[in-house]
Design an enzyme around this catalytic site. Structure first.
Site, PDB file in Angstrom:
ATOM      1  N   HIS A  11       0.694  -1.621   0.204  1.00  0.00           N
ATOM      2  CA  HIS A  11       0.093  -0.028   0.174  1.00  0.00           C
ATOM      3  C   HIS A  11       0.662   1.388  -0.215  1.00  0.00           C
ATOM      4  CE1 HIS A  11      -4.345  -1.513   0.171  1.00  0.00           C
ATOM      5  NE2 HIS A  11      -3.765  -2.918   1.034  1.00  0.00           N
ATOM      6  N   GLU A  12       2.490   0.806   0.660  1.00  0.00           N
ATOM      7  CA  GLU A  12       2.973   2.518   0.815  1.00  0.00           C
ATOM      8  C   GLU A  12       4.003   2.824  -0.523  1.00  0.00           C
ATOM      9  OE1 GLU A  12       3.297   4.528   2.673  1.00  0.00           O
ATOM     10  OE2 GLU A  12       1.661   3.461   4.588  1.00  0.00           O
ATOM     11  N   ALA A  36       2.863 -19.444 -20.636  1.00  0.00           N
ATOM     12  CA  ALA A  36       3.066 -20.330 -21.161  1.00  0.00           C
ATOM     13  C   ALA A  36       3.200 -19.204 -22.591  1.00  0.00           C
ATOM     14  CB  ALA A  36       2.052 -21.194 -21.510  1.00  0.00           C
TER      15      ALA A  36
END
Length: 461
Positions: free
Chosen positions: A250-251, A365
């Site tokens: 979040h920071e 892939a």
């Protein structure tokens, strides 16, 4: 007998049975010897007693006969304390002096006594016949005979009474119940410990054995308390780790947002020569933002099944959607994504989470498949496992030792770290966790003719 409970129950029951058998055999052997000796003394004593009684009867009968000179009317009861003990008097030549009620066995015994010239004891029909020569005071010879109750034949001590089978059955049942309770009691803490360990392994960090203080000093209870302390420590560490990852993610979003704004402003005033550098900064910022989003997703999935939605998911539509998105992305690199098989199958779970899980496999892939080849997706069913999704590329494959490690967070094959297609190393970890939360499995294996095959199995709704 793979469980400790069954082993304890069996061995306790066997020990009780063997102990009972040993004590039984010892009791029998200790009783047989003394009892036989006692029996022999009883037989000898009865013979001596009957001989004395017959001698007394013979002397009295001879004296009475010689005084009276009359033939006795019949057998005389000499039983005393022994009922049915009858005495008879015969002349020395075997002529009966009692004409009535002489049993045939007594007559035969007297004739043998006349021939042998002495007394004897014979048995027959449950009775004993004893003969004894008697000489009167006048020097005449007589024979006293008596029919006695038969001395019971010696029987060896037999512990097998009529109800022996029932007693044995009761012994086994009672012993089994006692051993069952004892084994259940001893293994109860181990079962609680195993259940707590299974819950902890399944992701339930709150799992505890709950060993009480009443079993203080018990080694198994001490083990349970040690397990609880270990589980508390693991829960604290993992919780703090998740919180740290979530907080850092979040920071990091705030400086990334400001970086994007600053990048936009820089583009307005930058010279054409700086465009390449600004594009590079933008790509790296996007990759960093993508990595942060995947870390947040992985942290959310670590929370367990509580994070899952519950809905019916039609797998054919989901596979076609992911294949279309993957094909759109692969076309720019000269590759394709094709669906080779599609069955109508339905599972229960979180559709968005399943889509991301399959998309991560398909995008991985697409990165590694050789240019000009196609990533193949097949959806079918397995009778034992349920729905099965197979994604195959035509790339270099993965070293056998790394086939299970590629589903760990931030793990990448060594030669992929220096390639632009290396990725972040979180996508397959999200796939493995998402599939596991849905009760399925994901495995990887190298195809015989080259390439990697990732197989996802999910339980059908």
């Amino acid at each position: 007998m793979r469980t400790m409970f069954v082993k304890l129950f069996f061995w306790f029951w066997l020990a009780m049975t063997l102990s009972g058998t040993v004590f039984f055999v010892l009791a029998v052997s200790m009783q047989n010897g003394p009892l036989a000796e006692h029996r022999r003394h009883i037989v000898e004593e009865r013979r001596r007693m009957f001989s004395e009684a017959l001698a007394l009867y013979g002397n009295n009968a001879v004296a009475a006969y010689e005084r009276g000179g009359d033939v006795l009317a019949g057998g005389t009861d000499i039983r005393g304390r022994h009922p049915e003990t009858w005495g008879f008097l015969f002349a020395g030549d075997g002529r009966p002096l009692t004409h009535l009620n002489i049993p045939p066995a007594v007559s035969e015994a007297v004739q043998r006594a006349v021939q042998k010239g002495g007394g004897e004891m014979t048995a027959g029909n449950g009775m004993l016949v004893m003969t004894l020569p008697v000489t009167s005071s006048q020097g005449k010879h007589y024979i006293a005979a008596a029919e006695l109750p038969g001395i019971p034949a010696w029987k060896k001590f037999s512990p097998f009474r009529r109800d022996f089978v029932y007693r044995l059955a009761i012994y086994f049942v009672v012993g089994g119940v006692v051993c069952y309770g004892l084994a259940w009691r001893l293994t109860a803490p181990i079962r609680r410990l195993r259940a707590a360990a299974q819950r902890l392994a399944a992701g339930d960090l709150s799992a505890r054995v709950g060993a009480g203080s009443k079993n203080k000093g018990d080694e198994i209870a001490d083990l349970g308390r040690d397990f609880d302390r270990m589980a508390e420590r693991i829960e604290a560490l993992l919780t703090s780790q998740k919180r740290l990852v979530r907080d850092i993610s979040h920071e990091l979003r705030s400086p990334l947002a400001r970086l994007s704004v600053a990048l936009g402003l820089a583009r307005q005033h930058a010279a054409p020569a700086a465009e390449n550098s600004l594009d590079r900064i933008e790509r790296e910022a996007e990759r960093l933002n993508e990595m942060i989003g995947e870390m947040l997703t992985l942290t959310l999935l670590e929370g367990g099944k509580e994070a899952l939605g519950k809905e019916r998911v039609e797998l054919p539509a989901l596979v076609e959607e992911v294949a279309a998105d993957g094909h759109f992305e692969a076309e720019g690199h000269g590759r394709k994504v094709v669906v080779t098989r599609l069955e109508s199958l339905t599972v229960l779970g979180d559709r968005e989470l399943l889509r991301r899980a399959l998309e991560n496999v398909v995008r991985n892939a697409v990165r590694y498949t050789t240019a000009g080849t196609a990533v193949e997706i097949a959806l079918d069913s397995d009778e034992q496992q349920g729905a099965r999704i197979r994604v195959r590329d035509h790339g270099p494959g993965v070293p056998p030792g790394a086939l299970t490690s590629i589903f760990r967070p931030f793990y990448r094959v060594a030669d992929a770290r220096d390639r632009q297609s290396g990725g972040t190393g979180i996508g397959l970890a999200i796939t493995e966790r998402a599939v596991s939360l849905h009760g399925g499995t994901v495995t990887a294996d190298n195809a015989p003719d080259g390439g990697l095959v990732v197989e996802i199995t999910l339980p059908l709704a």
